[in-house]
Design an enzyme around this catalytic site. Structure first.
Site, short mmCIF file in Angstrom:
data_model
loop_
_atom_site.label_atom_id
_atom_site.label_comp_id
_atom_site.label_asym_id
_atom_site.label_seq_id
_atom_site.Cartn_x
_atom_site.Cartn_y
_atom_site.Cartn_z
N CYS A 42 3.35 -3.10 3.98
CA CYS A 42 2.45 -2.01 4.37
C CYS A 42 3.09 -1.31 5.56
O CYS A 42 4.29 -1.48 5.79
CB CYS A 42 1.02 -2.50 4.65
SG CYS A 42 0.78 -3.53 6.09
N HIS A 65 7.05 -30.73 10.22
CA HIS A 65 6.26 -29.55 9.84
C HIS A 65 5.23 -29.85 8.74
O HIS A 65 4.36 -29.03 8.50
CB HIS A 65 7.17 -28.42 9.39
CG HIS A 65 8.21 -28.04 10.41
ND1 HIS A 65 7.88 -27.49 11.62
CD2 HIS A 65 9.56 -28.19 10.41
CE1 HIS A 65 8.98 -27.28 12.33
NE2 HIS A 65 10.01 -27.70 11.60
N HIS A 112 10.04 -23.63 9.03
CA HIS A 112 8.94 -24.25 9.78
C HIS A 112 7.59 -24.12 9.08
O HIS A 112 6.79 -25.05 9.12
CB HIS A 112 8.82 -23.61 11.18
CG HIS A 112 9.93 -24.00 12.11
ND1 HIS A 112 9.79 -24.01 13.48
CD2 HIS A 112 11.20 -24.40 11.86
CE1 HIS A 112 10.93 -24.40 14.04
NE2 HIS A 112 11.80 -24.63 13.08
N THR A 165 2.81 -1.78 8.75
CA THR A 165 3.25 -2.76 9.76
C THR A 165 3.53 -4.15 9.19
O THR A 165 4.10 -4.98 9.89
CB THR A 165 2.15 -2.94 10.82
OG1 THR A 165 0.97 -3.41 10.16
CG2 THR A 165 1.85 -1.64 11.54
N ASP A 173 0.86 -1.18 0.00
CA ASP A 173 0.00 0.00 0.00
C ASP A 173 0.91 1.24 0.00
O ASP A 173 2.14 1.13 -0.16
CB ASP A 173 -1.00 -0.04 1.17
CG ASP A 173 -0.34 0.18 2.53
OD1 ASP A 173 0.92 0.27 2.60
OD2 ASP A 173 -1.07 0.26 3.54
#
Ligand code: RB5
Length: 149
Positions: A68, A136, A101, A70, A11
């Protein structure tokens, strides 16, 4: 063998870092699919998370890079698609573990939270690290199958 493209999307709050990481990828010889945004003009991060999810789900891109403010909102949006395993990473260690993982196929950064050099290094680690498989496998399969209603 032809390497499939790496998609990038952000963004407005992630635009500057997205452009830096895009240039790094191009310099390293990757084919880059830029899904926008194209400037720092305000946009809605879900639109770009969705565009990333569609690029991954369709096979137009094998890996993705999201940015973005965060890394959180745009990764939540992308993760609505069961083909996407987007991980917000903060450094090389979280980038490595997201691959080993979680078999993350999309990496997300928060431009307002991470230093540019840390993000650049984390992206390199993300791209070169393989999935550990083993214990995993069942867990990652549950991400796309078992988490659906
Ligand atoms: C935009 O202001 C900001 O909310 C967005 O980039 C992101 O951080 C949301 O998770």
């Amino acid at each position: 063998m032809t390497e499939s493209a790496i998609a990038v999307a952000s963004d407005h709050a992630g635009f500057d870092l997205k452009e830096i990481l895009k240039r790094d990828l191009q310099t390293a010889g990757h084919e880059v699919l830029d899904l926008g945004t194209g400037s720092t003009e305000s946009v809605d991060y879900p639109d770009f998370g969705k565009a990333m999810a569609e690029a991954i789900a369709s096979g137009r891109a094998e890996r993705g890079v999201l940015v973005c403010g965060t890394g959180i909102g745009i990764s939540i949006a992308a993760n609505r698609n069961p083909n996407v395993r987007a991980a917000v990473v903060h450094d090389a260690t979280s980038a490595r573990l997201a691959r080993e993982h979680n078999d993350a196929n999309v990496v997300a950064f928060g431009q307002r939270l991470i230093g540019v050099e840390v993000a650049r290094e984390a992206l390199q680690v993300f791209l070169k690290t393989g999935w550990d498989g083993g214990r995993h496998v069942r867990r990652v399969e549950k991400l796309s199958k078992g988490c659906q209603r």
